[in-house]
Design an enzyme around this catalytic site. Sequence first.
Site, short mmCIF file in Angstrom:
data_model
loop_
_atom_site.label_atom_id
_atom_site.label_comp_id
_atom_site.label_asym_id
_atom_site.label_seq_id
_atom_site.Cartn_x
_atom_site.Cartn_y
_atom_site.Cartn_z
N VAL A 43 8.61 -14.01 26.22
CA VAL A 43 7.26 -13.49 26.45
C VAL A 43 7.13 -12.07 25.92
CG1 VAL A 43 7.85 -12.61 28.78
CG2 VAL A 43 5.48 -13.25 28.27
N LYS A 44 8.27 -11.39 25.78
CA LYS A 44 8.20 -9.99 25.37
C LYS A 44 7.90 -9.82 23.89
CE LYS A 44 8.39 -7.36 27.97
NZ LYS A 44 8.02 -6.65 29.22
#
Length: 341
Positions: A43-44
Amino acid sequence: MTIHDSFAAAIGNTPLLRLRDASEATGCEILAKAEFMNPGGSVKDRTALGLMADAERRGLLRPGSTVIEGTAGNTGIGLALLGASRGYRTVVVMPDTQSKEKIDTLRVMGVEIRLVPVVPFTDPNHYARVARAMAEAMNATEPGSAWFADQFDNPANRAWHEAHTGVEIWEQTGGRVDGFVCAAGTGGTIAGVGAALKARRRGIRIGLADPAGSIFAGYATTGEAVASSGSSISEGIGNSRLTANFTAAPIDVAWSIPDDESVPLLHDLLHREGYCVGGSSGVNVAGAIRMARELGPGHTIVTVLCDGGMRYQGKLFNPGFLRDKGIPVPEWLDAAFPTAP
Ligand code: PMP
């Protein structure tokens, strides 16, 4: 057919997966954004792109610039891969407790890594403060040569999740979403998604799933930044300080989730549904199940599968490590490593 012309273009628009066991156990639809499918594996990647695009717009980066960040690893991986595709060098400062797999991933990307011991944020040797100081020192000798990404307090982090992750969830569910649950590290995901969903449906419930030992759940529940009891093997989530991205999150309900609740869920996700995810995803699914039980059957709850499990193979899928931490070891895992202690 969609053809992406760059690493950045392949970030986001992840599938929304129905988690069968969690849905059947609760009578709710429990859906999860497959963030492990981002090109850098977490997700980063979204955060890295949001921060970098904002810095580029503001003229803070130029070809050959050095990107510096304090990170549990995933933001560093996202920044390094984006940097490789855009002509920047990457330096990361990481706590030395993070998984070997993430550190090795950064190493093979040629990232300069500084591992530091875990200390309170008030200590100048805290990883985020070391990163900021490194950027300041470089800029003092050569102005504009370094950019500190500042994921914890830079509002471009949550803004990107509001404009992308949150909007995707709204569109993929056709607006039929009653609750959203996730853990927070910086707080960018929960603040951004929370803002996007609340703007579209005021009554939606935003839930924080917090690992044991973090201050976030206590703060969200009582307004006091006091750590919950215990500790967690999860990485990238929980915090010992309030961050600007977290305090912006519109949280309605929060739970402190113990590892012996979250880790069995991620083990089952792999063995029963085929999804190999990391520790924060287990915490998120545990939180989604708790919200489902509170709301009752018939609701739709969305959460996030943040990254892949192989980033933590030596911990989450290591019988000896798990036993040491008092976390249940499934039979199939013992069978897979018969010589483990
Ligand atoms: N899960 C993992 C694996 C992460 O690396 C992070 C980021 N540190 C999070 C969850 C939390 O996301 P956020 O920083 O947006 O709160």
